[in-house]
Design a protein around this motif. Sequence first.
Motif, mmCIF file in Angstrom:
data_model
loop_
_atom_site.group_PDB
_atom_site.id
_atom_site.type_symbol
_atom_site.label_atom_id
_atom_site.label_comp_id
_atom_site.label_asym_id
_atom_site.label_seq_id
_atom_site.Cartn_x
_atom_site.Cartn_y
_atom_site.Cartn_z
ATOM 1 N N PRO A 130 58.600 54.750 12.348
ATOM 2 C CA PRO A 130 59.043 53.984 11.185
ATOM 3 C C PRO A 130 59.719 52.696 11.606
ATOM 4 N N ASN A 184 60.756 56.574 3.659
ATOM 5 C CA ASN A 184 62.073 56.315 3.100
ATOM 6 C C ASN A 184 62.349 57.150 1.855
ATOM 7 N N THR A 238 63.921 51.023 5.494
ATOM 8 C CA THR A 238 63.619 51.941 6.599
ATOM 9 C C THR A 238 64.871 52.216 7.410
ATOM 10 N N ASP A 243 56.744 52.677 4.881
ATOM 11 C CA ASP A 243 57.985 52.889 4.135
ATOM 12 C C ASP A 243 57.977 54.135 3.264
#
Length: 751
Positions: free
Chosen positions: A107, A30, A432, A27
């Motif tokens: 991801p 992000n 995400t 993450d």
Amino acid sequence: METFYLFIVIFLFILAIFDLVVGVSNDAVNFLNSALGAKAAPTRLILGIAALGIFVGAALSNGMMDIARHGIYQPEHFYFSEIMCILLAVMLTDVVLLDVFNSLGMPTSTTVSMVFELLGGTFALSIIKIIGDHTLNFGDLLNTDKALSVILAIFVSVAIAFFFGTIVQYISRIIFSFNYKKTSKYFAGIFGGLATTAIIYFILIKGIKDTPFLPDNYKNWINENTSFLVSCCIIGFTILMQFFYWLRINVFKIVVLLGTFALALAFAGNDLVNFIGVPLAGFSSYMDITSQPGTVNPDTYLMTSLMGSAKTPWYFLIASGTIMVIALFTSRKAQNVVKTSLDLSRQEEGEEAFGTSPVARVIVRVSSNMASSIQNVIPTKAKQWIDSRFNQDEVILKEGAAFDLIRASVNLVLGSLLIALGTSLKLPLSTTYVAFMVAMGTSLADRAWGRESAVYRITGVLSVIGGWFITAGAAFFICFFVTLIIHYGGFVAIIILIALAIFLLIRSQFAFNKKLAQQKGNPTVTKLMSTHDTDEALTLLRKHTREELSGILDTAANTFDHTVTAFMSESYRGLRKTMNRIDDEKIHLKQVKRIGTLGVAHLDNNTAIEKGLYYYQGNDFISEIIYSIGRICEPCLEHTDNNFNPLHSDQKEEFTHIASGITALLQDCKKIIEENDYSRFDDFIKTANSLINSLSQLKRSELRRIQGQKGSLKVSMVYLTMIQEAQNVVAYTINLIKVSRKFQDITNPVE
């Protein structure tokens, strides 16, 4: 029995530590993607701001813990032993699944993995309970309404994030253009004020009501005076940002760094439940059953206590934040995932991480037709004005940046707003999904997906989205079966599964390190794509060409040798593996050609005309070498697969001798190009011509065999093909070394 479940609770927390590490690795993209992509500040400063956001977000995340307690299953119908079975299966599945995706650089969503793991584990035990008690149904055991709302929120957020990312970025670019410094004096203060206010409102005001650190009277005052606070923030921050602009402070950098803090905070506030929510539910269950007077049977004690809201001790939150920060600074897999996102959203063309796909080609074709139809309706003057706002020749990019500060600001502010809104509604949106799709929407609006790159970018996006669905399916089914194994296998099954999880994590790390060593950067390409100095571009292109040609020649030598060896020994498996490697190399060649073409575009006109011809000829010749080897391998593979007669011993002996010479020639060519030393050029040409003459003699000898009707016709056909294509390999190698010498500007006498 109490000791056994204490061991499970402790192990859940150990898994939570690993989950925090792999979760942050996944993450980090992000909240780091935009600031790193725009080069808004030094990397250490960006990481420090993100770390601060994670700490604050962890403190505000208490309200989300209810998802792991009663968001998916109905705990009042499950016994303590069943709840612990589900929770252990979820954590074992989660830590391995996320690590696999991190190693691939894809991801994925920690939220989706947790939700579907809980669904899978609960569904497994629900079937068992319904079979044993016909008065129960799935509605009694599964919180279907909540589960459906969570799943819908997750997947709807994908479309919403992409749509608003595209719209907001398009409007922002119309306002600021790529040369945003021209319009900053009019809009910088307003933009900064609105962006900062939005972050303060959604992140602090909406999230602060759940923090255990703030007294209730302060929370009530904030809730009652929200409108007043927002109005003050808009006015105050707009004035402050305008003042910063007058002091020549880049307002957009402030917004990006503040947005990084906000998105890191939203990530921790929203996603911390994915990492520690399950262990905390297990801990709460254990504390509940051990607090009961007397001896309680874990197989008959219902977990009604989990229906209450979570009251997470502050030290769990702080400890989690500390682990996440450490992982953020140390994880190499986080950098791998960030790279995937940046490759798909960068403004300039360059090396594409993904190939093309039929679906992507259809999407690009349909979109192009729709865009042409819309453009025909728009008045010419309006179209010209809009195009002037998207003039990429004026783009302000820092050295090595993937996109500018305007897009980075929109990515962060819009992403944090959407995620914080979901958090305030107690919906665990996937950070995400939201952050990635906002980034893709803004890159589309910025016209970063040009006709030369759109099909690659869309293929990449589809691959990532496909990975999300795979995550959901894999999480559900793996956890389903793990839960069944634990339920029926008991302590022995738990030990085996723990050992398997540790083995998979260790193997994944070794595989990732190996992959990292193989990929260890190609800084030449990165510099080539970012340079604006034509002399430097030519130097870098020559260096890149030497690197690629030497690598491909090494592959050519190995595949040629393996083809001949495998065919002589009638190894179908060896030929199949070699054919697969040749097919992979053909795909790689397309990528090399594309990068080279982009590199030639960085040269001035005269140099491009003079050297470009040699470059393209070199690419054609190296491609023909690989394709010729493929044309040797393919009939050999078919011949062996059909179990036809092998080559005659005379044919094997005469061709093996020459084949070793061709392999040595390819390796010699590789060494010359790699070292950029053409002093042995004349000797090389003589050796190559000698091999061609020897192959011509083999061809004549084989034709005489055919005329004398000696041997199998099928064997003769495949043998003649081998000879002819081997001649082509040598001829193209001669041509390659000639044009390579000219392209590298070596002043040896012309042959």
